[in-house]
Write an enzyme that holds these catalytic residues in place. Structure first.
Site, short mmCIF file in Angstrom:
data_model
loop_
_atom_site.label_atom_id
_atom_site.label_comp_id
_atom_site.label_asym_id
_atom_site.label_seq_id
_atom_site.Cartn_x
_atom_site.Cartn_y
_atom_site.Cartn_z
N ASN A 64 -5.21 3.79 -0.12
CA ASN A 64 -3.97 4.40 0.39
C ASN A 64 -3.34 5.17 -0.76
O ASN A 64 -3.63 4.88 -1.93
CB ASN A 64 -3.02 3.33 0.91
CG ASN A 64 -2.74 2.25 -0.13
OD1 ASN A 64 -3.61 1.45 -0.46
ND2 ASN A 64 -1.55 2.26 -0.66
N HIS A 89 -1.78 -3.67 5.36
CA HIS A 89 -3.06 -4.27 4.95
C HIS A 89 -4.23 -3.70 5.76
O HIS A 89 -5.31 -3.45 5.23
CB HIS A 89 -2.99 -5.80 5.09
CG HIS A 89 -4.23 -6.50 4.62
ND1 HIS A 89 -4.66 -6.45 3.30
CD2 HIS A 89 -5.15 -7.23 5.28
CE1 HIS A 89 -5.79 -7.13 3.19
NE2 HIS A 89 -6.11 -7.60 4.37
N HIS A 147 -5.79 -15.08 -5.24
CA HIS A 147 -4.78 -14.36 -6.04
C HIS A 147 -3.68 -15.32 -6.47
O HIS A 147 -3.40 -16.30 -5.78
CB HIS A 147 -4.13 -13.25 -5.21
CG HIS A 147 -5.08 -12.22 -4.69
ND1 HIS A 147 -5.90 -12.44 -3.62
CD2 HIS A 147 -5.34 -10.95 -5.12
CE1 HIS A 147 -6.63 -11.36 -3.40
NE2 HIS A 147 -6.31 -10.44 -4.29
N TYR A 197 -0.61 -14.70 -6.14
CA TYR A 197 0.46 -14.66 -5.13
C TYR A 197 0.23 -15.63 -3.98
O TYR A 197 1.14 -15.91 -3.20
CB TYR A 197 0.71 -13.23 -4.61
CG TYR A 197 -0.40 -12.59 -3.81
CD1 TYR A 197 -0.72 -13.03 -2.54
CD2 TYR A 197 -1.10 -11.50 -4.32
CE1 TYR A 197 -1.73 -12.42 -1.79
CE2 TYR A 197 -2.10 -10.88 -3.59
CZ TYR A 197 -2.41 -11.35 -2.33
OH TYR A 197 -3.40 -10.75 -1.61
N GLU A 198 -0.99 -16.15 -3.85
CA GLU A 198 -1.26 -17.15 -2.82
C GLU A 198 -0.89 -18.56 -3.32
O GLU A 198 -1.11 -19.54 -2.62
CB GLU A 198 -2.73 -17.11 -2.43
CG GLU A 198 -3.13 -15.82 -1.74
CD GLU A 198 -4.64 -15.69 -1.59
OE1 GLU A 198 -5.18 -16.17 -0.60
OE2 GLU A 198 -5.28 -15.11 -2.49
N ALA A 201 -9.51 -3.09 -3.95
CA ALA A 201 -8.86 -2.04 -3.17
C ALA A 201 -7.58 -1.73 -3.92
O ALA A 201 -6.91 -2.65 -4.40
CB ALA A 201 -8.53 -2.58 -1.79
N SER A 207 -11.02 -6.26 -1.20
CA SER A 207 -10.69 -6.22 0.24
C SER A 207 -11.36 -5.04 0.93
O SER A 207 -11.31 -3.92 0.44
CB SER A 207 -9.17 -6.03 0.44
OG SER A 207 -8.48 -7.10 -0.05
N HIS A 214 -8.09 -14.91 2.04
CA HIS A 214 -9.30 -14.10 1.88
C HIS A 214 -10.48 -15.06 1.95
O HIS A 214 -10.64 -15.91 1.07
CB HIS A 214 -9.30 -13.39 0.53
CG HIS A 214 -8.14 -12.45 0.35
ND1 HIS A 214 -8.15 -11.16 0.82
CD2 HIS A 214 -6.93 -12.63 -0.22
CE1 HIS A 214 -6.98 -10.59 0.54
NE2 HIS A 214 -6.23 -11.46 -0.09
N MET A 216 -3.29 -5.73 -7.11
CA MET A 216 -2.71 -7.07 -7.34
C MET A 216 -3.75 -8.04 -7.88
O MET A 216 -3.62 -9.25 -7.69
CB MET A 216 -2.16 -7.63 -6.02
CG MET A 216 -1.20 -6.72 -5.31
SD MET A 216 -0.78 -7.40 -3.71
CE MET A 216 0.00 -6.00 -2.93
N SER A 217 -4.78 -7.51 -8.48
CA SER A 217 -5.86 -8.41 -8.93
C SER A 217 -6.54 -7.83 -10.16
O SER A 217 -5.97 -7.00 -10.87
CB SER A 217 -6.90 -8.55 -7.81
OG SER A 217 -7.54 -7.32 -7.58
N1 HPA Z 1 -0.45 -1.57 -3.84
C1 HPA Z 1 -0.91 -2.74 -4.32
N2 HPA Z 1 -2.09 -3.23 -4.03
C2 HPA Z 1 -2.88 -2.52 -3.22
C3 HPA Z 1 -2.47 -1.30 -2.68
C4 HPA Z 1 -1.18 -0.80 -3.00
O1 HPA Z 1 -0.74 0.26 -2.56
N3 HPA Z 1 -3.49 -0.84 -1.91
C5 HPA Z 1 -4.47 -1.76 -1.99
N4 HPA Z 1 -4.12 -2.80 -2.78
#
Ligand code: HPA
Length: 232
Positions: free
Chosen positions: A195, A207, A55, A57-58, A85, A10, A33, A171-172
């Site tokens: 982050n 996001h 993903h 989760y989708e 990311a 991402s 995505h 998450m991937s």
């Molecule tokens: N948690 C999970 N997935 C993510 C995060 C996060 O803080 N940042 C970017 N993808």
């Protein structure tokens, strides 16, 4: 010359601009995505770049989650760089840092018969760390933990992640690393820290924040990727 694949996480899609003579093999705007697969060269090296991934989760099946890796296999990719990311768990990390995935914590329970140690080969990891050092690119290293998502982590989960030794969380990637490795592709995982996970009252992840930080990491990210592709 071996074909190198790059799966972009991402906020990192801009890397496709680096492709010379791009040929779009697929464009699919239907998912959360958007996906594109683009083939061409970078510094004379044949590459195929995957923008966007599906993903679990989708609600996607394994077949859909692995479609980028399957396409890489069909095209004969020898080396695959899988990027994402990720949230920074390690307290020394900063937003826009890049982290080489040197191990993982599988909280998605995607276990396979593959011994996990073979996913992270010391010689290949050291080659990338040396490359980054020689090119003056700051590259962290660490363990990537994956939850299935789609929600970001609670304060208690952040505490847990720190205790179990995670450096970054996302998450991937883990399912793709395992699947690619099982099918004989050399894999490298790189996280872009978008982050920082801190247990503070307003420590909330959005996001948009993730996508913005990906953009800010872009100069270092593209420099590192070009080096890896050129030396693979
Ligand atoms: N948690 C999970 N997935 C993510 C995060 C996060 O803080 N940042 C970017 N993808």
């Amino acid at each position: 010359m071996g074909l190198t694949g790059v799966i972009l996480g991402s906020g990192l899609n801009r890397f496709s601009e680096k492709i010379t003579n791009p040929e779009i093999l697929l464009q699919d705007d239907t998912g959360f995505h958007k996906r594109r697969i683009i083939k061409g060269t970078i510094n004379g090296k044949p590459v195929v770049v995957f923008e966007g991934r599906s993903h679990f989760y989708e609600g996607y099946t394994c077949g859909q989650v692995f479609q980028n890796v399957n396409k890489a296999l069909e095209l004969g990719v020898r080396d695959l760089i899988i990027t994402n990311a990720a949230g920074g768990v390690n307290l020394t990390f900063q937003v826009s840092d890049l982290m080489l995935i040197t191990s993982h914590i599988d909280l998605m329970n995607r276990r396979t018969f593959l011994p996990n140690s073979i996913c992270y080969n010391h010689t290949s990891l050291n080659k990338i760390l040396t490359l980054a050092k020689d090119c003056n690119i700051k590259l962290r290293r660490g363990a990537y933990a994956a939850f299935s998502g789609p929600s970001y982590e609670t304060k208690s989960e952040i505490n847990l992640l720190r205790k179990i030794g995670a450096d970054a969380v996302g998450m991937s990637t883990i399912p793709e690393i395992l699947y690619a490795k099982q099918n004989g592709i050399n894999v490298t995982g790189i996280s872009c820290i978008t982050n920082l996970l801190r247990v503070s009252p307003n420590g909330k992840t959005e996001h948009s924040e993730v996508v913005d930080a990906g953009e800010r990491a872009y100069p270092n990210f593209s420099k590192l990727l070009i080096e890896i592709v050129s030396n693979s």
